[in-house]
Structure formats: C-alpha cells, structure tokens
Design a protein around this motif. Structure first.
Motif, short mmCIF file in Angstrom:
data_model
loop_
_atom_site.label_atom_id
_atom_site.label_comp_id
_atom_site.label_asym_id
_atom_site.label_seq_id
_atom_site.Cartn_x
_atom_site.Cartn_y
_atom_site.Cartn_z
N ALA A 1 -32.29 -1.62 2.81
CA ALA A 1 -30.93 -1.14 2.54
C ALA A 1 -29.94 -1.73 3.54
CB ALA A 1 -30.90 0.39 2.62
N THR A 2 -30.36 -1.86 4.80
CA THR A 2 -29.49 -2.47 5.80
C THR A 2 -29.24 -3.93 5.47
OG1 THR A 2 -30.32 -0.97 7.49
CG2 THR A 2 -29.23 -2.95 8.26
N GLY A 3 -30.30 -4.62 5.05
CA GLY A 3 -30.15 -6.00 4.65
C GLY A 3 -29.17 -6.17 3.51
N GLU A 4 -29.23 -5.25 2.54
CA GLU A 4 -28.30 -5.31 1.42
C GLU A 4 -26.87 -5.08 1.89
OE1 GLU A 4 -29.66 -2.46 -1.38
OE2 GLU A 4 -31.42 -3.64 -2.00
N ARG A 5 -26.72 -4.16 2.85
CA ARG A 5 -25.38 -3.89 3.39
C ARG A 5 -24.85 -5.11 4.14
NH1 ARG A 5 -21.34 -4.27 5.07
NH2 ARG A 5 -19.88 -2.83 6.06
N LEU A 6 -25.69 -5.72 4.96
CA LEU A 6 -25.27 -6.90 5.73
C LEU A 6 -25.03 -8.10 4.83
CD1 LEU A 6 -27.63 -6.72 8.83
CD2 LEU A 6 -25.26 -5.98 8.68
N ALA A 7 -25.72 -8.13 3.70
CA ALA A 7 -25.56 -9.25 2.78
C ALA A 7 -24.33 -9.11 1.90
CB ALA A 7 -26.81 -9.37 1.90
N ARG A 8 -23.64 -8.00 2.00
CA ARG A 8 -22.43 -7.82 1.21
C ARG A 8 -21.42 -8.88 1.65
NH1 ARG A 8 -20.04 -2.08 1.86
NH2 ARG A 8 -22.13 -1.57 1.07
N PRO A 9 -21.08 -9.79 0.76
CA PRO A 9 -20.26 -10.93 1.17
C PRO A 9 -18.76 -10.63 1.15
CG PRO A 9 -20.90 -11.18 -1.11
CD PRO A 9 -21.53 -9.89 -0.65
N GLY A 10 -18.03 -11.48 1.84
CA GLY A 10 -16.57 -11.43 1.77
C GLY A 10 -15.88 -11.07 3.06
N VAL A 11 -15.06 -12.01 3.56
CA VAL A 11 -14.22 -11.80 4.74
C VAL A 11 -12.83 -12.31 4.41
CG1 VAL A 11 -13.83 -12.46 7.14
CG2 VAL A 11 -16.17 -12.09 6.32
N GLU A 12 -11.81 -11.54 4.76
CA GLU A 12 -10.44 -11.96 4.46
C GLU A 12 -10.00 -13.08 5.41
OE1 GLU A 12 -6.56 -9.68 2.93
OE2 GLU A 12 -7.17 -9.09 4.96
N ILE A 13 -9.30 -14.06 4.88
CA ILE A 13 -8.67 -15.12 5.68
C ILE A 13 -7.17 -14.91 5.62
CG2 ILE A 13 -8.31 -17.60 5.97
CD1 ILE A 13 -10.90 -18.06 4.42
N MET A 14 -6.59 -14.52 6.74
CA MET A 14 -5.14 -14.31 6.75
C MET A 14 -4.42 -15.64 6.94
SD MET A 14 -4.71 -11.25 6.05
CE MET A 14 -2.93 -11.24 6.25
N PRO A 15 -3.39 -15.89 6.16
CA PRO A 15 -2.69 -17.18 6.26
C PRO A 15 -1.88 -17.28 7.54
CG PRO A 15 -1.53 -15.72 4.75
CD PRO A 15 -2.80 -15.01 5.13
N ARG A 16 -1.72 -18.49 8.04
CA ARG A 16 -0.82 -18.75 9.15
C ARG A 16 0.61 -18.47 8.71
NH1 ARG A 16 -2.41 -19.84 14.52
NH2 ARG A 16 -4.39 -20.95 14.51
N ARG A 17 1.39 -17.88 9.60
CA ARG A 17 2.78 -17.53 9.26
C ARG A 17 3.80 -18.21 10.15
NH1 ARG A 17 3.34 -13.40 5.71
NH2 ARG A 17 1.43 -12.33 5.09
N GLN A 18 3.35 -18.86 11.21
CA GLN A 18 4.27 -19.45 12.17
C GLN A 18 3.76 -20.83 12.59
OE1 GLN A 18 6.79 -17.31 13.20
NE2 GLN A 18 7.85 -18.59 14.68
N TRP A 19 4.65 -21.83 12.59
CA TRP A 19 4.26 -23.15 13.07
C TRP A 19 4.12 -23.12 14.58
CZ3 TRP A 19 2.45 -26.05 9.46
CH2 TRP A 19 3.01 -26.06 8.17
N PRO A 20 3.21 -23.89 15.15
CA PRO A 20 3.11 -23.93 16.62
C PRO A 20 4.37 -24.52 17.23
CG PRO A 20 1.65 -25.56 15.61
CD PRO A 20 2.21 -24.74 14.49
N THR A 21 4.66 -24.09 18.44
CA THR A 21 5.84 -24.61 19.13
C THR A 21 5.58 -26.04 19.61
OG1 THR A 21 5.05 -23.64 21.20
CG2 THR A 21 6.59 -22.33 19.89
N GLY A 22 6.65 -26.77 19.81
CA GLY A 22 6.56 -28.10 20.39
C GLY A 22 6.27 -29.22 19.42
N LEU A 23 6.29 -28.95 18.10
CA LEU A 23 6.01 -30.00 17.13
C LEU A 23 7.08 -31.09 17.13
CD1 LEU A 23 4.60 -27.97 14.09
CD2 LEU A 23 3.34 -29.50 15.61
N GLY A 24 8.32 -30.69 17.43
CA GLY A 24 9.42 -31.67 17.46
C GLY A 24 9.15 -32.79 18.43
N SER A 25 8.54 -32.46 19.59
CA SER A 25 8.25 -33.48 20.59
C SER A 25 7.16 -34.43 20.14
CB SER A 25 7.83 -32.82 21.91
OG SER A 25 6.60 -32.12 21.75
N LEU A 26 6.46 -34.06 19.06
CA LEU A 26 5.41 -34.92 18.51
C LEU A 26 5.86 -35.62 17.24
CD1 LEU A 26 2.40 -32.45 18.96
CD2 LEU A 26 2.96 -34.43 20.39
#
Length: 703
Positions: free
Chosen positions: A502-527
């Motif tokens: 039963a524990t194995g079945e619980r651990l095998a439950r798939p799926g993790v949320e991927i939250m999208p990036r919302r902010q560009w990193p600073t300093g890109l203009g200098s590159l």
C-alpha cells in the motif's frame, strides 16, 4: 567581591534563570569565574542541554552589576534567539536582537543600547557584515561590550561540520576587542581539531593553558538516548515501517530527512495515514516555521518532518524521539541532530533508517562545495575597475555561477579581504588574494572521511554512542549499555507485506506541479538581451506537470535509472509511460491540449522522441514535431542561461506556420526540467507564434 560571595550571587542568578532547585555545575562555575573574576577567554564544549546558556547569562548579570557594558551573543538561528531572549527575561536580563526579521525595530534597539538599558544583544553571524550594522553599530559595541559570546563555535572552524563563511568574520571581531574583554565560545560538537582551531582563534597565537583560552570539555554522552539502526530494503519499506511504529514512539519528536522534497513527501504520506505532522524546511516561510515549532513545543503534533533547518537552537526538553529517514553525511552532524532529544526525559528513542539513495544525495551536496579557481577569478575580475558597487543581481550575469554559489564566493572573498560589501552591493578592495586550493581540498578530505565514518556507524556491531563520541574525541567515550548493539534489544524490521504494498502504491502515485517562471532574471540588458521585469501573461506558460522529482522517495529512483548520468538512451519504459498518461488524465487543466511539441535532447533523443510520439497517439494530439535547440546550453546562473537559450532555441518554420491555426493549448514535452528556463523560452516562442496556451510536461523535475 570575593570568590565565595561571587559564587553565592551566581547561584542566586541561576535559580532565577532555571528554577529554585538549580545548582551550578563545577565547570559552569569555573567558566563564570574565569569570565567575570579573571576576564579570561574560554571555550566550553559540553553536550546539548548541559547549560551553556546559563554560563553566559549568569556571567552577563554579574558583569553588568560590575558596571560593564552589554553582552554580544553571536547566535546562528532565529529559533535559538527566541528561546534565549525568553530565558534571559526570566532571569531579569534585558535581551534584544537585531536580525533580518525585525529590521523595523533596529532604531529602537540601537537607542536602547545607547541608553544602557540593554544587557544582551543577540545577532546572527550574517549581520556582522551588513554595511549599516558593521559601520554604524559594531564599532561601538566592540568598544563597549562587557562580554562576547560565540554560540555554536564549531562554525568558526574549517573543520566544523557546519562550515559557514560568515562565522569566520568573528576572527577579526575577536582580535579587535579591547584588552580585558572576556570571550566565551560554546559548542556541543567539536573534536580535537575543532577545539584546537577554535581555542587558537579565541586567543590568537596562544595555546590553551594559562596564557591561552580556558578549555572546559565534559562528557558528551546523554544517558536518556537509546540509539538504534534499522536497515530496510526499499523506500516504501522504510515509510511503511515508520507508519507502523510511529505510535509506539514516546511523546512527540522530529523525523529528519536529507532533502526538502523528502520532508514534504513523508509529511504528506504520514498525514494521509492519520498522523498529525508538519513539514519544516529551509524553504518554509518564517511565520510557518514559528507556528510549526510552537505546535511541536505544545505537543500538538506527533512530529515535525524536517531537514537540518530544524537544528541548532531548537529547545524542547521533553522531545521523545528523533528518527532519521536517510543518514546524514557526517556522524558529528548526526550527533548534533539527535541531541535535540531526551534533555528532560528518562528515555528517548533515536532511530536511523538508512537508504541506498543516501550516498547519491551526499555526492550532490558535495558537488556544491567551493567553486573552481577560474570561476572565483571571474568574480574578482568582474568587480575590478567598476566605478560603483555591483549588487549580487547585477554581478550574476557576468559570472558563470548560480546565485547561491555566487553568494558563497562573495562571502569567502569578503572574509579574506579581497572584496567588501558596501551600500549598493560589492566592490573589490584591490588587496591581493590567492585561491587556497590546499585548504579547500583539506576540507573536502575531511568531508569524505566523515562520509566513510557514517557508513561504518551504520554497519557497526559495537556500541553506537561510543562510536559517535570517539568521532568527537570525547575522552570519556565508553560503551553506553543502552543502544541496540549493547543490549541486543532491536527494533524489528518486520513489516506487514500489505502495508509495504500500500505504501508503494501511495509513493507511486505520479504527478508534481511545475510552476511557471514569472520574472526575467536581472541584468539581461548587459548581456544584450532585451528582456526584463515580469514575463508577459501572453508569453507565459500555464502551470505544468512532471511525473515526479528526481529526489522523490517514490519515483526518484526509477527516474534516475532513466535520466541519471550514464543511463542508456532508449524508448520510454512502458510502466513509466502509463504513469505519464495517468498524470495527464488527472490534470485539472482549463482546456485539453490539442497538439504536442517536443524539446530535443542531445543525450536521450530516443527517450524524448518515443515519449512525444506516444503521447500524440494516445491523446490524439496533433504532432508539431520538435523545436530547435542548437548546441549545449551553459549550466550557469539564470541570467547567463537565459541569454544563452535566447540564441539557441528556435521554432522550425513548419511548426511556426502550424501554431496560428490551433484552437487549444500545446503540450510542451521535455525529459526533465531543472531551472525552468528552457521551458520558459520555448513557451515564449510558441505563444509569440500563435499558440493559445502552453502546458509544460516533463518526466522529471529537480525541484
């Protein structure tokens, strides 16, 4: 005041602090006498719960009665500060703190110090190099302090298991103190090398003895602890065992894990099994941490499932057990963590559940050690010749280091005098600096030896407490007569097979949320990249999904078999693909995807191609093919990675022409996501070419 009168007064102060029945231990009195009567410098190495804080609070009260200035305590964690302030107040000692969480109170605190109404100021080691504090507050404190206390002093030493660069600033602070100002360093975890190193820094250039630091070392064993190791074959067996035995463990306690992901996974699993537990990690919000600590103190939860973030300074005398799901890489760190238990109870259970994946986790953290010389040189060159200071964010695009490793480098360079933190950021000092490769390798060797020792601890048939105490060079180390090896009384490793399944079945439950990036990193203009601020809504992905984390207890090992270094390329395994379909079927998207696009892989092309093609067939999705990803992307910090990706990721013409006609989202598939920037840049291209929405999907995420 003569010695007898001084001790009588010290005993009275101790009773106010710790209760009417409290009596000074011999070494507590010897330390207080040395600090107050002799104005010496001392190092106290005593087990957790012995009463080291009583030494410096009683000494503070006595020194203040002599008219001396306030005590400055350098303390590592906010939890420790909160407990110490409350303890001081019970003894009538006015204690305040200056830390990142109470910046709004700093002016009032400084005014109180100037008025002489503060007896104790607690600060974090990081605060010592805050420009305002370092330049405006610290010089006055150093000149007027009555006592300096360095708590968790093993951190000063390169040999300490919890090396923190900020602690090394204390060497300079100690050296700059006026003559006659006593210094107290305290720790519960110091072997001979650390003791010698710290003692030398407390009194630079003098060996311990009449001219050097007074070193007081006591036995580190705690008679309440019952140590045991239970070896189980799989992650699901370990968690099933834990769930079956948790009610048998006395009172409330701590379940330690090696990773943030494991803390959350285990907490979720145990809550599903009906246990009142909470996760506690370095990524937990400060308010939530405080609430979780209080719930454990009040016995409102059975356990906190925690990383090492719940360590130094947490004080619960009746903590009944400490369980480790996964072995720490250092027996000394392990000893410190188990020292949270059994301070005020007759018996506390200490159980280690080692796992086969532990060594891979140790190796990962070891890979984050001090960077190579060429990368450190990049930092120095970037700062040299600048007309004004550079913030860490502005410096990041100029070097090939992640933010966390860049901050580590800057701290070390600062302590070594090559750079200086000022208002507005960092500047080079112009002082010569050399890369101390010998020192870094020496520390690395010590860490490798510690990993070898923890393996020996797990496999040992001798006394477990004696083994740990010998790692700490405790001269009093002897068989404890209490651990599983001494008594022959062992926790059974038997588990009901259905519970494991039963524990194995619980651990095998798939799926993790991927939250999208919302902010560009600073300093890109200098590159040369014209992206900044928030990522536009019409260029941003929707929340995505991964089958699992590479560090998951359940899916992690299977994903590492497919995605790990050296894994052979091949079609996606059938069971893994079935789990992907399950994740997609349970995805609560606003609109079902109508098409699928892939990101190419140079190392696993067959895996990714088979995954994209099979998802298209099963989901009856329109196949758009693969984006172009030209060349290998530099795995540096966010700014350099985005700049690199902006030149390397492109849409094939055929794919671009197909997007405008779509009436629903595109499923964007990759083998795994680490920083999220590849998915972010690919999404921006797809959205800009007409995709109504993008739903990222990967086999794994590293976060």
């Amino acid at each position: 005041m003569d010695t007898h009168s001084l001790r009588t007064r010290a005993e009275a102060l101790l009773r106010a602090l710790a209760g009417d029945d409290a009596l000074l231990r011999d070494d507590q009195w010897r330390a207080i006498e040395a600090l107050v009567a002799e104005r010496r410098r001392a190092l106290v190495v005593q087990r957790t719960g012995w009463g080291k804080s009583a030494v410096y609070f009683v000494a503070t009260a006595l020194l203040r009665e002599y008219g001396e200035g306030p005590t400055v305590i350098v303390s590592p964690l906010l939890a420790l500060m909160r407990n110490q302030i409350e303890a001081a107040r019970r003894a009538g000692i006015a204690a305040v703190t200056m830390n990142s969480a109470n910046q709004q109170d700093w002016d009032d605190v400084q005014a109180s110090i100037a008025e002489g109404t503060v007896d104790v100021l607690l600060v974090s080691p990081e605060r010592l190099n805050n420009p305002d504090f370092r330049d405006a507050v610290l010089p006055k404190l150093a000149a007027t302090a009555g006592l300096l206390v360095v708590d968790e002093a093993h951190c000063i030493s390169d040999w300490g298991h919890d090396f923190r660069p900020d602690y090394r600033r204390l060497r300079t602070l100690i050296a700059d103190l006026p003559d006659g100002v006593p210094v107290l360093a305290t720790t519960a975890t110091a072997n001979d090398r650390v003791v010698a190193d710290v003692a030398d820094q407390v009194v630079p250039g003098a060996a311990s003895g009449s001219d050097g630091a007074l070193v007081l070392r006591g036995p580190l064993d705690r008679e309440s602890l019952r140590l045991a190791v239970v070896t189980l074959p799989t992650p699901q067996a370990r968690l099933a065992w834990l769930a079956e035995r948790l009610d048998e463990l006395p009172g409330s306690g701590i379940i330690y894990t090696l990773t943030v992901a494991a803390a959350h996974d285990i907490a979720t699993f145990l809550r599903d099994r009906g246990f009142a537990v909470a996760a506690y990690t370095g990524k937990t919000e400060p308010g939530e941490r405080l609430q979780a600590e209080q719930e454990l103190l009040n016995n409102e939860v059975k356990a906190l499932v925690a990383t090492s973030a719940l360590g130094m300074g947490f004080d619960k005398p009746d903590l009944g057990f400490v369980v480790h799901v996964g072995a720490p890489s250092s027996p000394i760190a392990y000893y410190q963590q188990i020292g949270r238990a059994g301070r005020g109870v007759h018996r506390a259970e200490v159980i280690l559940l080692p796992g086969q994946e532990d060594e891979a986790i140790w190796e990962y953290f070891a890979s984050l050690s001090f960077p190579r010389e060429d990368l450190v040189t990049q930092v120095l060159r970037a700062l040299e010749g600048q007309e004004k200071p550079l913030s860490t964010a502005a410096l990041e695009p100029m070097v090939e280091l992640s933010r966390s490793r860049l901050e580590l480098v800057l701290k070390v360079l600062d302590v070594d005098g090559a750079v200086r933190r000022v208002k507005g950021g960092w500047e080079a000092t112009g002082q010569g600096w050399h890369y101390d490769a010998e020192r870094y390798e020496r520390v690395a060797r010590a860490r490798r030896a510690e990993r070898s020792a923890i393996r020996e601890y797990i496999e040992s048939d001798g006394c477990r407490m004696e083994f740990l105490l010998r790692q700490l060079d405790d001269p009093h180390a002897a068989p404890c007569g209490r651990c599983d090896n001494c008594t022959g009384e062992r926790w059974s490793a038997d588990i009901d097979a259905s519970a494991v399944e039963a524990t194995g079945e619980r651990l095998a439950r798939p799926g993790v949320e991927i939250m999208p990036r919302r902010q560009w990193p600073t300093g890109l203009g200098s590159l040369g990249v014209s992206l900044s601020g928030r990522i536009k809504a019409d260029e941003r992905a929707e929340p995505g999904r991964a089958l699992g984390r590479l560090t998951d207890i359940g899916w992690g090992s299977r994903l590492r078999e497919v995605l790990g270094t050296g894994a052979a390329d091949g079609p996606v395994p059938a069971a893994m693909f079935d789990a992907c379909v399950r994740v997609l079927a349970e995805w609560d998207w606003e609109q079902r995807p109508v098409a699928v696009a892939g990101l190419p892989s140079s190392t696993r092309p067959t895996l990714v191609t088979s995954l994209v093609e099979r998802l298209a067939a099963v989901g009856r999705l329109r196949g758009l093919g693969f984006l172009e990803l030209r060349g290998a992307v530099r795995r540096a910090n966010s700014a350099l990675r985005v700049a690199d990706l902006s030149e390397r990721v492109a849409l094939p013409t055929a794919m671009a022409n197909s997007l405008a006609s779509l009436d629903g989202p595109v499923l964007l598939v990759d083998d795994y996501t680490d920083t999220g920037w590849t998915l972010t840049l690919a999404t921006r291209l797809l959205r800009s070419a007409g995709a109504p929405a993008v739903l990222p999907f990967t086999l794994a995420t590293t976060n």
